[in-house]
Design a protein around this motif. Structure first.
Motif, PDB file in Angstrom:
ATOM      1  N   CYS A   1       0.847  -1.196   0.000  1.00 43.03           N
ATOM      2  CA  CYS A   1       0.000   0.000   0.000  1.00 43.03           C
ATOM      3  C   CYS A   1       0.876   1.238   0.000  1.00 43.03           C
ATOM      4  O   CYS A   1       1.853   1.315   0.731  1.00 43.03           O
ATOM      5  CB  CYS A   1      -0.878   0.003   1.253  1.00 43.03           C
TER       6      CYS A   1
ATOM      7  N   HIS B   1       0.520   4.418   1.343  1.00 44.02           N
ATOM      8  CA  HIS B   1      -0.460   4.900   2.307  1.00 44.02           C
ATOM      9  C   HIS B   1      -0.958   6.297   1.991  1.00 44.02           C
ATOM     10  O   HIS B   1      -0.204   7.165   1.572  1.00 44.02           O
ATOM     11  CB  HIS B   1       0.144   4.906   3.722  1.00 44.02           C
TER      12      HIS B   1
ATOM     13  N   CYS C   1      -4.146   5.052   7.538  1.00 50.33           N
ATOM     14  CA  CYS C   1      -4.238   5.023   6.086  1.00 50.33           C
ATOM     15  C   CYS C   1      -5.673   4.726   5.660  1.00 50.33           C
ATOM     16  O   CYS C   1      -6.277   3.763   6.123  1.00 50.33           O
ATOM     17  CB  CYS C   1      -3.290   3.967   5.548  1.00 50.33           C
TER      18      CYS C   1
ATOM     19  N   ASP D   1      -6.588   3.594   2.954  1.00 49.12           N
ATOM     20  CA  ASP D   1      -6.676   2.433   2.074  1.00 49.12           C
ATOM     21  C   ASP D   1      -6.461   1.118   2.825  1.00 49.12           C
ATOM     22  O   ASP D   1      -7.294   0.237   2.771  1.00 49.12           O
ATOM     23  CB  ASP D   1      -5.663   2.555   0.936  1.00 49.12           C
ATOM     24  N   CYS D   2      -5.331   1.015   3.510  1.00 49.19           N
ATOM     25  CA  CYS D   2      -5.062  -0.264   4.187  1.00 49.19           C
ATOM     26  C   CYS D   2      -5.433  -0.199   5.668  1.00 49.19           C
ATOM     27  O   CYS D   2      -5.374  -1.189   6.370  1.00 49.19           O
ATOM     28  CB  CYS D   2      -3.610  -0.673   4.008  1.00 49.19           C
TER      29      CYS D   2
ATOM     30  N   CYS E   1      -3.920   0.931   8.144  1.00 50.55           N
ATOM     31  CA  CYS E   1      -2.886   0.795   9.180  1.00 50.55           C
ATOM     32  C   CYS E   1      -2.737   2.130   9.900  1.00 50.55           C
ATOM     33  O   CYS E   1      -3.117   3.185   9.369  1.00 50.55           O
ATOM     34  CB  CYS E   1      -1.563   0.341   8.582  1.00 50.55           C
TER      35      CYS E   1
HETATM   36 ZN   LIG Z   1      -1.989   2.098   3.491  1.00 49.25          ZN
END
Ligand SMILES: [Zn+2]
Ligand SMILES: [Zn+2]
Length: 785
Positions: free
Chosen positions: A56, A58, A88, A90-91, A93
């Protein structure tokens, strides 16, 4: 990796760029893009990827509740600590950055400042938590990673900690909340449990996510007043049914049964100890705050149709990067003019940037700074950094960086390519440099030395010097430098030629010494060898006084002082006599007279050297002529001829033979009452002519040997009688010359020196009744004595 003496670092923009690409779930085996130096770039080889497929990049958004960001226009001091918490989109984290300036009260000059426009951060491998921190609620196999860095600037206390947490909600949890089949089943179950209940509605995934978020927000807000809700709550029962209990447990929800008989059970909201201090929140509060963020993003990422009508679903994320930059003091760093924009993450910049701990949009000045920091912190790899700087300076066509590169090169900085070339030159594989000892290199050098010419010798020494410098080996440097022994080597060392004039020799010497002051000893050695070989007053004077001799006298003027006309040939002995005679004469200006003497003496030396220096390009001038190839059993003759040649007045006479030829052919009577036949004269002339040919070829022959014409042997031995008168008489030739010389002012020194003797090889008394051969033989005997 050595952490004490030599360690690669990175500037803040590089660290942040690596941070957004650091995905611990999919890291490249054996390489940590955040903490490890990037692999060194190899030309003609595809650089190994430092980012695993599927990683990813981030998109980090700030989590305000957990952040303590710098107030505007503030400067950190020894009480400062910043924290930027992000996650993040998207992921999902979570990435925390803590910049702590409190750890060293003695360091009071945090970056950025005039000398250090950016922090240059070194990984701290021994950081107590630089390892996996196991297991927090909700992520039993999730790991929290923590890495620490310290600034390499001596007066900067910055200590940076980066903490990465995987998403709090694991895939199975998300499935529980968003799987439409599961949601349908929960709705169906609620209907069948109480078919008459009104207001039951199928929950959409975004609703399920939002409802859970709402509960958690209430639990985090003591002022909300909510502590529990009925287990039969319509919205709850359709969204979560009874199969989400485990998830709720993990989040800290608890179920309590009915207090009254027949009454309803209830769910109690989590009760974390809530602290407003971003630096002092307990694990439970952090967990719930993180989950709130994740739920919002998950809900927001659902389709528009699904999101409609959910009033609480307002998502206005703020990118965290700006706060990272502000906390790390890199905001508005000096960028290259063409790159005053956000770093384009889709475009890979040259790997050299990463190696320098820099990024592609750095200004030239900042790139130079990055190089300096790397060079100071990681001395072992300086040749590689220098190569990177060289390449980038050229690629950017940056005058500033090219000047920097040139300056460093003139100070002896070598690039990795220079060093690799040096190893290859001697037939070594640069990759195995560590296993090659100095001794091996020296023996390789010495075994090749005899096979190469002077210019290649110097090149080979230069390469050896390069290896010596790169290995910091005195042995190699000395081997390379200490051995100027010959005139040609001295010229080659300076890069000069045989015909290079003394003034230029001095200029070349000066350049060499300016380039590297270590050259002075060997440079003087070279200069001294050249000065001796050329008998150069000019160079000798320079060696002694550091300056060329002043105001050299013109030849013409010098000749005039010695009472000679312009075309006169200078004879050293004559000059000496004249000098001795007049040096104390009060009528001459002593200073000018000395100068004139030096000028003419120099010229006389030079002329003699050019005659004698028969093998000029191969060895320093010497008194020995080339060898003679033996004509059968004539080695005795050869040594005799060589000896003739070495007698200067005789040699000069033979070489200048034509000047005397005419006077000899005019008469046949050479001595009172004695007649020499025309045949005898012709024979003598022929001999002398052959001798002249031989002498000339001994001077001009580029090879080491010449073959005397066979006539010489014939005339010397077989026709011996034809050349000499019987009974104690001189040969016609010699007598002619001697007689002639008596009337020839130019030839006078011959008589003088032959008879009176001088300090040259011509210490021989010629008697009237001697043949040329006998005179020479006598001279040889005398010399041996
Ligand atoms: Zn990410
Ligand atoms: Zn710093």
């Amino acid at each position: 990796m050595s952490s004490i003496s030599s360690q690669s670092g990175k500037t803040v923009p590089r660290l942040l760029l690596d941070l957004v690409r650091y995905d611990p779930r999919r890291s490249v085996r054996g390489h940590n893009i955040l903490t490890d130096p990037p692999p060194q770039f190899e030309e003609n080889r595809v650089p190994p990827s430092t980012i695993a497929k599927g990683s990813c990049r981030h998109t980090l958004m700030i989590k305000n509740t957990q952040s303590l960001t710098p107030p505007l226009d503030s400067r950190p001091d020894n009480t400062t600590i910043y924290k930027v918490a992000s996650f993040c989109q998207d992921c999902r984290c979570h990435v925390d950055l803590v910049v702590d300036f409190q750890n060293d009260p003695w360091k009071a000059g945090p970056c950025p400042n005039e000398d250090f426009p950016l922090h240059h951060l070194l990984h701290v491998p021994q950081h107590a938590q630089d390892r996996t921190v196991i297991s927090e609620p909700l992520s039993p196999d999730g790991e929290t990673l923590e890495h620490a860095f310290r600034c390499s600037a001596p007066s900067c206390p910055a200590y940076v900690t980066i903490r990465l947490r995987p998403p709090r909600l694991r895939p199975e949890h998300i499935k529980l909340l968003t799987d439409k089949t599961l949601l349908q089943a929960r709705f169906d179950a609620a209907i069948s449990a109480d078919p008459s209940r009104e207001g039951l509605r199928l929950a959409s995934p975004s609703e399920a996510l939002s409802i859970l978020r709402r509960f958690i927000l209430d639990s985090l807000d003591p002022k909300s007043g909510r502590v529990k809700f009925p287990a039969r709550n319509k919205r709850f029962i359709t969204a979560f049914g009874t199969d989400c209990d485990e998830l709720l447990d993990r989040l800290g929800f608890s179920y309590t049964g009915s207090e009254n008989k027949g009454g309803e059970g209830a769910w109690n909201l989590p009760r974390p100890d809530v602290s407003p201090d971003p630096l002092n929140k307990n694990a439970h509060q952090l967990l719930l705050e993180d989950v709130v963020e994740e739920l919002l993003v998950l809900a927001w990422q659902r389709t528009e149709a699904e999101k409609q009508g959910i009033a609480t679903l307002i998502y206005q994320p703020v990118p965290a990067m700006r706060d990272f930059e502000r906390s790390l003091g890199s905001i508005g760093y000096d960028q290259a003019p063409s790159a005053r924009r956000n770093v384009d993450l889709t475009k890979e910049e040259h790997p050299y940037y990463a190696s320098l701990g820099a990024v592609g949009d750095f200004s030239d000045a900042l790139l130079g700074f990055a190089y300096d920091r790397q060079a100071e912190c990681d001395p072992i790899n300086v040749p590689y950094y220098f190569e990177a700087l060289q390449d980038l300076a050229q690629g950017r066509q940056s005058e500033m960086l090219q000047t920097k590169v040139a300056t460093l090169a003139s100070q002896g900085q070598l690039s990795r390519k220079d060093i690799a070339r040096a190893y290859s030159y001697f037939g070594f594989d640069p990759k195995h440099a560590g296993a090659i000892t100095d001794d091996i290199i020296v023996s390789q050098f010495q075994s090749r030395l005899p096979d190469v010419g002077p210019s290649q010798t110097e090149e080979m020494r230069e390469v050896l010097r390069t290896l010596g410098r790169s290995r910091k080996s005195r042995v190699l440097e000395q081997t390379a430098s200490n051995m100027i022994e010959t005139y040609s080597h001295a010229l080659a060392w300076l890069g000069a030629e045989e015909y290079t004039e003394d003034e230029f020799i001095i200029a070349m010497f000066t350049i060499k010494v300016d380039e590297d002051s270590n050259n002075i000893t060997i440079g003087r050695q070279a200069l001294s060898i050249i000065a001796d070989a050329r008998r150069s007053e000019h160079l000798h004077s320079f060696l002694v006084s550091g300056q060329p001799p002043q105001a050299r006298m013109e030849r013409k003027e010098a000749l005039r002082m010695f009472g000679q006309d312009e075309d006169a040939k200078i004879d050293l002995d004559n000059l000496e006599t004249y000098y001795q005679l007049y040096k104390d004469d009060p009528s001459v200006n002593k200073g000018d007279f000395e100068k004139a003497y030096a000028c003419l003496k120099n010229e006389s030396h030079a002329r003699r050297d050019s005659m004698m220096n028969v093998e000029t390009s191969k060895s320093p001038p010497s008194e020995s002529p080339v060898g003679l190839i033996s004509n059968g059993a004539t080695c005795y003759l050869n040594s005799l001829l060589q000896y003739y040649f070495s007698i200067k007045p005789l040699r000069d006479l033979v070489l200048d033979w034509e000047a005397h030829e005419a006077s000899m052919t005019q008469g046949t009577t050479m001595r009172e009452g004695e007649v020499i036949s025309a045949d005898q004269i012709r024979s003598a002339q022929k001999f002398t002519g052959r001798l002249q040919e031989l002498f000339k070829s001994m001077i001009t022959e580029p090879r080491n040997t010449v073959t005397p014409h066979e006539d010489i042997a014939f005339l010397t031995f077989l026709k011996h009688d034809a050349l000499v008168r019987p009974a104690n008489e001189s040969t016609a030739v010699e007598q002619a010359n001697l007689t002639n010389a008596a009337h020839d002012p130019e030839a006078e020194p011959l008589v003088d020196s032959l008879n009176a003797g001088s300090n040259s090889a011509s210490q021989v008394v010629v008697q009237d009744n001697m043949t040329l051969r006998e005179a020479a033989e006598k001279a040889a005997r005398q010399q041996q004595d």
